[in-house]
Scaffold this motif. Structure first.
Motif, short mmCIF file in Angstrom:
data_model
loop_
_atom_site.label_atom_id
_atom_site.label_comp_id
_atom_site.label_asym_id
_atom_site.label_seq_id
_atom_site.Cartn_x
_atom_site.Cartn_y
_atom_site.Cartn_z
N LYS A 208 76.86 67.15 30.70
CA LYS A 208 75.63 66.35 30.56
C LYS A 208 74.80 66.59 31.47
O LYS A 208 73.44 66.63 31.25
CB LYS A 208 76.13 65.02 30.32
CG LYS A 208 76.75 64.44 29.27
CD LYS A 208 77.07 62.85 29.64
CE LYS A 208 77.71 62.11 28.48
NZ LYS A 208 78.16 60.80 28.72
N CYS A 379 60.49 56.93 24.03
CA CYS A 379 61.53 56.50 24.82
C CYS A 379 61.99 54.98 24.57
O CYS A 379 63.23 54.91 24.54
CB CYS A 379 60.97 56.44 26.05
SG CYS A 379 60.44 57.95 27.27
N CYS A 382 64.89 53.85 22.03
CA CYS A 382 66.20 53.87 22.35
C CYS A 382 66.42 53.02 23.61
O CYS A 382 67.32 52.07 23.42
CB CYS A 382 66.80 55.52 22.97
SG CYS A 382 67.31 56.25 21.45
N HIS A 383 65.60 53.01 24.70
CA HIS A 383 65.85 52.43 26.06
C HIS A 383 65.07 51.01 25.91
O HIS A 383 65.24 50.03 26.60
CB HIS A 383 65.08 53.22 27.08
CG HIS A 383 65.84 54.48 27.57
ND1 HIS A 383 66.93 54.52 28.04
CD2 HIS A 383 65.70 55.56 27.26
CE1 HIS A 383 67.70 55.67 28.30
NE2 HIS A 383 66.58 56.56 27.65
N GLN A 420 77.77 55.34 22.34
CA GLN A 420 77.38 55.07 23.77
C GLN A 420 75.88 54.61 23.52
O GLN A 420 75.22 54.42 22.60
CB GLN A 420 76.92 56.42 24.43
CG GLN A 420 76.12 57.31 23.68
CD GLN A 420 75.82 58.44 24.52
OE1 GLN A 420 74.89 59.47 24.32
NE2 GLN A 420 76.32 58.51 25.92
N ARG A 423 70.66 54.37 28.44
CA ARG A 423 71.03 53.57 29.74
C ARG A 423 69.94 52.43 29.94
O ARG A 423 68.78 52.29 29.37
CB ARG A 423 70.38 54.69 31.01
CG ARG A 423 70.86 54.29 32.18
CD ARG A 423 72.42 54.29 32.59
NE ARG A 423 72.73 55.86 32.73
CZ ARG A 423 73.40 56.56 31.76
NH1 ARG A 423 73.92 55.99 30.69
NH2 ARG A 423 73.70 57.84 31.98
N ARG A 431 73.31 58.41 36.46
CA ARG A 431 74.44 59.13 36.67
C ARG A 431 74.38 60.64 36.92
O ARG A 431 75.02 61.05 37.67
CB ARG A 431 75.22 59.10 35.16
CG ARG A 431 75.85 57.74 34.85
CD ARG A 431 76.32 57.72 33.50
NE ARG A 431 76.41 56.19 33.30
CZ ARG A 431 77.03 55.66 32.13
NH1 ARG A 431 77.37 56.60 31.13
NH2 ARG A 431 77.24 54.50 31.89
N GLY A 432 73.22 61.41 36.81
CA GLY A 432 72.85 62.72 37.12
C GLY A 432 72.15 62.63 38.20
O GLY A 432 71.79 63.99 38.73
N MET A 452 69.82 62.06 23.57
CA MET A 452 68.61 62.11 24.48
C MET A 452 68.26 63.41 24.56
O MET A 452 68.78 64.25 25.49
CB MET A 452 68.78 61.44 25.89
CG MET A 452 67.62 61.76 26.68
SD MET A 452 67.36 60.38 27.89
CE MET A 452 66.14 61.29 28.96
C1 HEC Z 1 67.42 59.01 20.84
C2 HEC Z 1 67.60 58.18 21.92
C3 HEC Z 1 67.04 58.52 23.33
C4 HEC Z 1 65.65 58.42 23.56
C5 HEC Z 1 64.43 58.94 22.77
C6 HEC Z 1 65.46 58.67 24.90
N1 HEC Z 1 66.92 58.37 25.59
FE1 HEC Z 1 66.99 58.38 27.75
N2 HEC Z 1 69.07 58.14 27.25
C7 HEC Z 1 69.61 58.01 25.93
C8 HEC Z 1 71.19 57.83 26.08
C9 HEC Z 1 72.08 57.76 25.15
C10 HEC Z 1 71.31 57.99 27.51
C11 HEC Z 1 72.65 57.83 28.10
C12 HEC Z 1 73.45 59.25 28.21
C13 HEC Z 1 74.48 59.42 28.97
O1 HEC Z 1 74.56 59.04 30.10
O2 HEC Z 1 75.55 59.92 28.14
C14 HEC Z 1 70.15 58.25 28.24
C15 HEC Z 1 69.98 58.20 29.67
C16 HEC Z 1 68.50 58.19 30.31
C17 HEC Z 1 68.76 58.11 31.43
C18 HEC Z 1 69.46 58.20 32.68
C19 HEC Z 1 69.71 59.31 33.50
C20 HEC Z 1 70.84 59.28 34.44
O3 HEC Z 1 70.85 60.18 35.23
O4 HEC Z 1 71.83 58.15 34.23
C21 HEC Z 1 67.17 58.26 32.07
C22 HEC Z 1 66.37 58.17 33.22
C23 HEC Z 1 66.48 58.13 30.56
N3 HEC Z 1 67.40 58.28 29.63
C24 HEC Z 1 64.99 58.29 30.54
C25 HEC Z 1 64.42 58.34 29.27
C26 HEC Z 1 63.01 58.75 29.02
C27 HEC Z 1 61.87 58.63 29.99
C28 HEC Z 1 62.70 58.92 27.69
C29 HEC Z 1 61.45 59.51 26.95
C30 HEC Z 1 60.81 60.30 27.61
C31 HEC Z 1 64.23 58.56 27.39
N4 HEC Z 1 65.07 58.39 27.90
C32 HEC Z 1 64.05 58.89 25.59
C33 HEC Z 1 69.00 58.10 24.91
C34 HEC Z 1 67.55 58.33 24.50
#
Ligand code: HEC
Ligand code: HEC
Length: 499
Positions: A208, A379, A382-383, A420, A423, A431-432, A452
């Motif tokens: 991941k 974003c 989901c978030h 899942q 976040r 986590r990353g 994501m």
């Molecule tokens: C389709 C759903 C989805 C969208 C759209 C999405 N994310 Fe996520 N995001 C996730 C999921 C699911 C995780 C957790 C993944 C995992 O750790 O397995 C995550 C994790 C993250 C994390 C945590 C990273 C880490 O290192 O722990 C960040 C920061 C984040 N997203 C930012 C964003 C931002 C900013 C956007 C838009 C630009 C975005 N995400 C769009 C589903 C989404």
């Protein structure tokens, strides 16, 4: 014990597995029955017996077992040990051109040490009791063999203490990782079922939290970082105190598990449409249904082929496939895997911002917030609009990738099929990695194996930095009461260095 791929094929042949012998006659021999075996995938298990035997014996030949790993030089693994090429031969005296950095240590070249012949040279597959070092002169690079029959040829690959690193890695893995990640690297260790997220199943080649762009693999540096620092907010612990040598070795071992698992997957995917038992059964059921329907309609159809006839046809077809194409598919698969992992270690594989981080001020965060809420990123779907991980997409029923159905429960799933959550960004647990560069990479390249996706094309560099600034401000703006902090965070939250 470490073996090279091409050694004795007696056991499998004795047990009547003609397909395996035919196959390994082509590609170089199967190995002896293992004490402990790698788990076999469902897809492999479902193949007709001859196809299944071909897959299993190839894996055994080229990867061995958890207790007797095999080093296959075709793969980009740092097996360890002294490795080189025969420069000249005079009876039992062989001058060796060692690969750079792979000349033998005194211990490796001590009299009695085993000599191994990787590759397809004269001695491959003909290892005998006499294949040990009689003497070694490092000045002249002169290796005297205990037996010279058959004499090796100029250009043959030769190795001492071959696979040493992989062996160290195996021991480190068995001690520290296997109870979560499983002896086969399938993420099914005895502890795994109690964990959320689940330990990584390495067998798809997917990790991941990489520094690389989609769909590239993880680099060795990425793996090292995760092993040293752990994955905060999950049960993946930090092994900061592990010796460098052990960390490096365990990385080779998980790469080995991953390559083995992926090769099995690729072979299964190629074979399953024509040689799976379930497919044969399906064809039979369909033909039978057609027959019944036609009869009912008053027609006089020919009776369909029996299940035995269909199975025999698949078996005969497979014999042709085995003789003609299997070896090529196997080697192409290995080469694909090799290229994919090699590319991840290239210096230009890492995602690097084109410009420095945008100043982290209120204006930048506001621009980031607007992007977070915009339809160019979505974003928030989901978030959630406040970044709490509760967006509307968590209530949707998502389609299963590559299948015609949806998941039974609403919400997101990773490629391993685990449900899942997006976040909760107000918690500030990443986590990353929590350097701004890590977040830049997550947003640019996405999180592999999850839903994501990356935003490297949708957003410009400055915009990604604005989003990073906004995301990093969320834990401070949050009005969440501190009691809401984290069941999640209490799990193995290793301290992170900021290198
Ligand atoms: C389709 C759903 C989805 C969208 C759209 C999405 N994310 Fe996520 N995001 C996730 C999921 C699911 C995780 C957790 C993944 C995992 O750790 O397995 C995550 C994790 C993250 C994390 C945590 C990273 C880490 O290192 O722990 C960040 C920061 C984040 N997203 C930012 C964003 C931002 C900013 C956007 C838009 C630009 C975005 N995400 C769009 C589903 C989404
Ligand atoms: C207590 C259980 C546990 C132990 C022990 C453990 N891991 Fe993990 N590991 C996990 C979990 C859980 C994850 C998944 C985290 C996630 O998906 O966010 C993981 C993920 C990983 C990943 C994948 C990271 C990525 O980006 O996808 C690697 C590599 C890894 N572990 C290596 C190791 C190695 C090597 C060892 C032994 C030295 C080890 N782990 C020991 C639980 C464990």
């Amino acid at each position: 014990m470490m073996r090279r791929p091409e050694s004795g094929h007696r056991n499998l042949c004795r047990s009547g597995c003609w397909a395996a012998c035919l196959l390994t006659g082509l590609i170089g021999g199967c190995t002896e029955a293992p004490q402990q075996e790698f788990a076999i995938r469902e897809t492999t298990r479902d193949l007709i017996p001859e196809a299944r035997a071909a897959v299993e014996s190839s894996l055994l030949t080229y990867f061995g077992t958890p207790t007797a790993a095999v080093a296959w030089e075709r793969l980009p693994l740092k097996f360890g040990g002294a490795v080189g090429q025969v420069e000249s031969v005079d009876g039992p005296n062989v001058v060796v051109q060692w690969d750079e950095g792979h000349a033998p240590t005194p211990a490796q070249s001590a009299p009695g040490s085993p000599v191994v012949w990787p590759g397809s040279g004269v001695r491959s597959g003909k290892v005998g009791a006499g294949d040990t070092v009689a003497a070694y002169d490092p000045e002249k690079r002169l290796l005297t063999l205990s037996a010279a029959d058959p004499a090796p040829a100029v250009g043959d690959r030769v190795a001492l203490n071959f696979g040493h690193t992989l062996q160290v890695g195996r021991v480190v893995y068995a001690k520290n990782c296997g109870h979560c990640h499983g002896a086969s690297g399938d993420g099914e260790g005895p502890t795994a079922k109690y964990l959320n997220p689940r330990p990584r199943d390495y067998r798809n080649g997917v990790m991941k939290f990489t520094s690389t762009a989609t769909p590239a693999r993880a680099s060795r540096e990425d793996l090292k970082r995760m092993i040293r620092e752990g994955i905060p907010g999950t049960y993946m612990p930090s092994f900061l105190l592990m010796k460098d040598e052990e960390t490096d070795a365990v990385i080779e071992y998980i790469l080995y598990l991953s390559m083995r698992g992926e090769l099995e997957k690729r072979l299964g995917d190629i074979l399953k449409s024509d040689y799976a038992l379930s497919e044969v059964q399906k064809t039979y059921d369909e033909k039978l249904a057609d027959y019944e329907a036609e009869k009912k309609a008053g027609e006089n159809p020919d009776p369909p082929k029996t299940l035995e006839q269909l199975t025999k046809k698949a078996t005969d077809d497979f014999a042709d496939f085995l003789a003609e194409d299997f070896k090529t598919e196997l080697e192409d698969g290995a080469d694909f895997i090799k290229d994919a992992w090699t590319a991840a270690d290239e210096p230009d594989a890492a995602v690097l911002p084109h410009s420095a981080r945008v100043a982290d001020d209120a204006a930048s965060r506001e621009r980031g917030r607007m992007l977070f809420l915009s339809d160019s990123t979505k974003c928030y779907t989901c978030h959630g609009p406040q970044g709490r991980g509760d967006g509307p997409a968590t209530l949707d029923y998502w389609p299963k990738p590559g299948a015609d159905e949806k998941y039974a429960q609403p919400g997101l799933h990773d490629v391993w099929g685990n449900p899942q959550q997006p976040r909760d960004l107000t918690r500030g647990v990443y986590r990353g990695g929590r350097r701004p560069l890590d977040l830049y990479r997550r947003i640019h390249a996405g999180i592999k194996g999850t839903q994501m996706a990356g935003f490297g094309t949708a957003l410009k560099d400055d915009q990604i930095w604005d989003v990073v600034n906004y995301v990093m401000s969320l834990p401070y703006e949050s009005s969440a009461p501190s009691s809401a902090v984290p069941a999640q965070q209490t799990a193995a939250t290793a301290p992170r260095t900021s290198n």
